[in-house]
Write an enzyme that holds these catalytic residues in place. Structure first.
Site, PDB file in Angstrom:
ATOM      1  N   ASP A  81      41.366  28.395  49.261  1.00  0.00           N
ATOM      2  CA  ASP A  81      40.032  28.019  49.865  1.00  0.00           C
ATOM      3  C   ASP A  81      39.723  26.549  49.303  1.00  0.00           C
ATOM      4  O   ASP A  81      39.952  26.194  48.047  1.00  0.00           O
ATOM      5  CB  ASP A  81      38.923  28.729  49.172  1.00  0.00           C
ATOM      6  N   ARG A 259      28.625  37.025  44.347  1.00  0.00           N
ATOM      7  CA  ARG A 259      27.984  36.643  43.253  1.00  0.00           C
ATOM      8  C   ARG A 259      26.500  37.175  43.004  1.00  0.00           C
ATOM      9  O   ARG A 259      26.237  37.445  41.901  1.00  0.00           O
ATOM     10  CB  ARG A 259      28.017  35.007  43.130  1.00  0.00           C
TER      11      ARG A 259
HETATM   12  P1  13P Z   1      29.130  31.074  51.141  1.00  0.00           P
HETATM   13  O1  13P Z   1      28.536  30.260  49.831  1.00  0.00           O
HETATM   14  O2  13P Z   1      28.167  31.144  51.887  1.00  0.00           O
HETATM   15  O3  13P Z   1      29.408  32.605  50.400  1.00  0.00           O
HETATM   16  O4  13P Z   1      30.456  30.429  51.610  1.00  0.00           O
HETATM   17  C1  13P Z   1      31.604  30.596  50.875  1.00  0.00           C
HETATM   18  C2  13P Z   1      32.781  29.790  51.709  1.00  0.00           C
HETATM   19  O5  13P Z   1      32.492  29.134  52.557  1.00  0.00           O
HETATM   20  C3  13P Z   1      34.000  29.755  50.908  1.00  0.00           C
HETATM   21  O6  13P Z   1      34.899  28.774  51.354  1.00  0.00           O
HETATM   22  O1  G3H Z   2      33.030  27.254  49.253  1.00  0.00           O
HETATM   23  C1  G3H Z   2      33.150  27.205  48.006  1.00  0.00           C
HETATM   24  C2  G3H Z   2      33.449  28.550  47.423  1.00  0.00           C
HETATM   25  O2  G3H Z   2      32.123  29.379  47.639  1.00  0.00           O
HETATM   26  C3  G3H Z   2      34.169  28.825  46.146  1.00  0.00           C
HETATM   27  O3  G3H Z   2      33.444  28.493  45.133  1.00  0.00           O
HETATM   28  O4  G3H Z   2      34.464  26.550  43.962  1.00  0.00           O
HETATM   29  O5  G3H Z   2      32.786  27.712  42.842  1.00  0.00           O
HETATM   30  O6  G3H Z   2      34.833  28.829  43.431  1.00  0.00           O
HETATM   31  P1  G3H Z   2      34.026  27.691  43.998  1.00  0.00           P
HETATM   32 ZN    ZN Z   3      33.603  27.074  52.200  1.00  0.00          ZN
END
Ligand code: 13P
Ligand code: G3H
Ligand code: ZN
Length: 316
Positions: A81, A259
């Site tokens: 991600d 979370r």
């Molecule tokens: P949220 O903060 O809405 O859960 O989005 C998560 C996300 O886009 C991770 O890439």
């Molecule tokens: O878009 C971001 C995701 O919610 C991941 O969050 O970078 O704190 O793990 P993080």
């Molecule tokens: Zn995201």
């Protein structure tokens, strides 16, 4: 069973969205697998750069491999991600990831194209698919903060051009959401008009919606009643997931909501049992509560109940 992200997208496109859930530890992994088995849904596990750093990138890989063995019925993909170029290459070379996201959305169009194209070439050489992003969501993405005023919706014509130039396999579009628990100041709605235009220009092409947590009010109220101070939060209306899926949104990213479940469970537990200091009892409650939450999201995404048909279409 770990499958490719492309296989999941092929089955889901235009019918339902695959839930893409971020995990950071074993408890989240257990809840995620349990929830997806109970709702008979395929899913995507997302690992952010922050999650890879939280303990050690090998720890989460080992947790996922173990969960795959514990839940042989599960069908899922593993995704990086919000990667930068270096992290994308590390994941591509690891041989563990089904897909990577290169997020150069904060760069100008041409630079975003150039970076994304380099990652696509390297990923495709290894049979891994790529998610890229065009347009800017508000909120915090990894270490980059986008002020609300700077968030801009994806331009549909640019989206088509970007996909053609880069060869990316799917595209994260900014359609009004933002990361975190404070998504909307005014009207709580996705920009379906923009989404429709993107779909018209890219028919059959999987789109991704980031910032999709619904930030349930009852969850936030319980957190605040147990000592939390989360004011003014607002998420995506989860009844908009399926209409978005029908317009090509095939992957829906949810992290913040998990979370919130964690925070509610632990705040309530330690409020009610102030003498407790064993982390396993609340951990067990969290796993069950997170599993219930995941199952409920899969119903709203339309991925619930899709496992048998997917298995058949994969010839498994
Ligand atoms: P949220 O903060 O809405 O859960 O989005 C998560 C996300 O886009 C991770 O890439
Ligand atoms: O878009 C971001 C995701 O919610 C991941 O969050 O970078 O704190 O793990 P993080
Ligand atoms: Zn995201």
């Amino acid at each position: 069973m770990i499958v490719t992200t492309a296989q999941l997208f092929k089955h889901a496109y235009g019918k339902y969205a695959v839930g893409a859930y971020n995990i950071n530890n074993a408890e989240q992994a257990m809840g995620l697998f349990k929830g997806c088995i109970s709702s008979q849904a395929p899913f995507i596990i997302q690992i952010s750069k922050g999650a890879r750093k939280y303990t050690d990138k090998r720890m989460l890989e080992a947790v996922i491999r173990a969960a795959d063995g514990i839940f042989p019925e599960a069908i899922f993909a593993v995704h990086l991600d919000h990667g930068d170029e270096e992290t994308c290459y590390d994941c591509i070379d690891s041989g563990f990831y089904s897909s990577v996201m290169i997020d150069a959305s904060h760069d100008p169009f041409d630079k975003n194209v150039a970076i994304t194209k380099r990652v696509v070439d390297r990923a495709h050489a290894k049979g891994i698919s790529v998610e890229a992003e065009l347009g800017m969501l508000g909120g915090v993405e990894e270490d980059i903060k986008v002020e609300d005023g700077n968030a801009c919706l994806t331009d549909p014509d640019e989206a088509k051009k970007f996909v053609e130039l880069t060869g990316t396999d799917c595209l994260a579009c900014a359609i009004g959401t933002s990361h975190g628990a404070f998504k909307f100041k005014g009207k709580q709605s996705l920009h379906f008009d923009v989404l429709q235009k993107i779909k018209d220009r890219l028919p059959g092409f999987p789109l991704v919606m980031h910032g999709s947590s619904s930030v349930p009010k009852d969850e936030v109220d319980r957190i605040n009643a147990a000592g939390g101070k989360i004011a003014g939060s607002m998420g995506v209306d989860p009844n908009e997931y399926l209409p978005a899926a029908k317009l090509g949104v095939t992957k829906v990213n949810i992290d913040t909501d998990g979370r919130l479940v964690w925070t509610r469970v632990h705040r309530e537990f330690f409020r009610d049992k102030p003498g407790e200091f064993d982390f396993r009892p609340p951990g067990k409650i969290f796993i069950e509560e997170y599993a219930k939450f995941i199952a409920s999201r899969n119903v709203l995404l339309g991925s619930s109940g899709q496992l048998a048909d997917l298995k058949q279409s994969l010839g498994k």
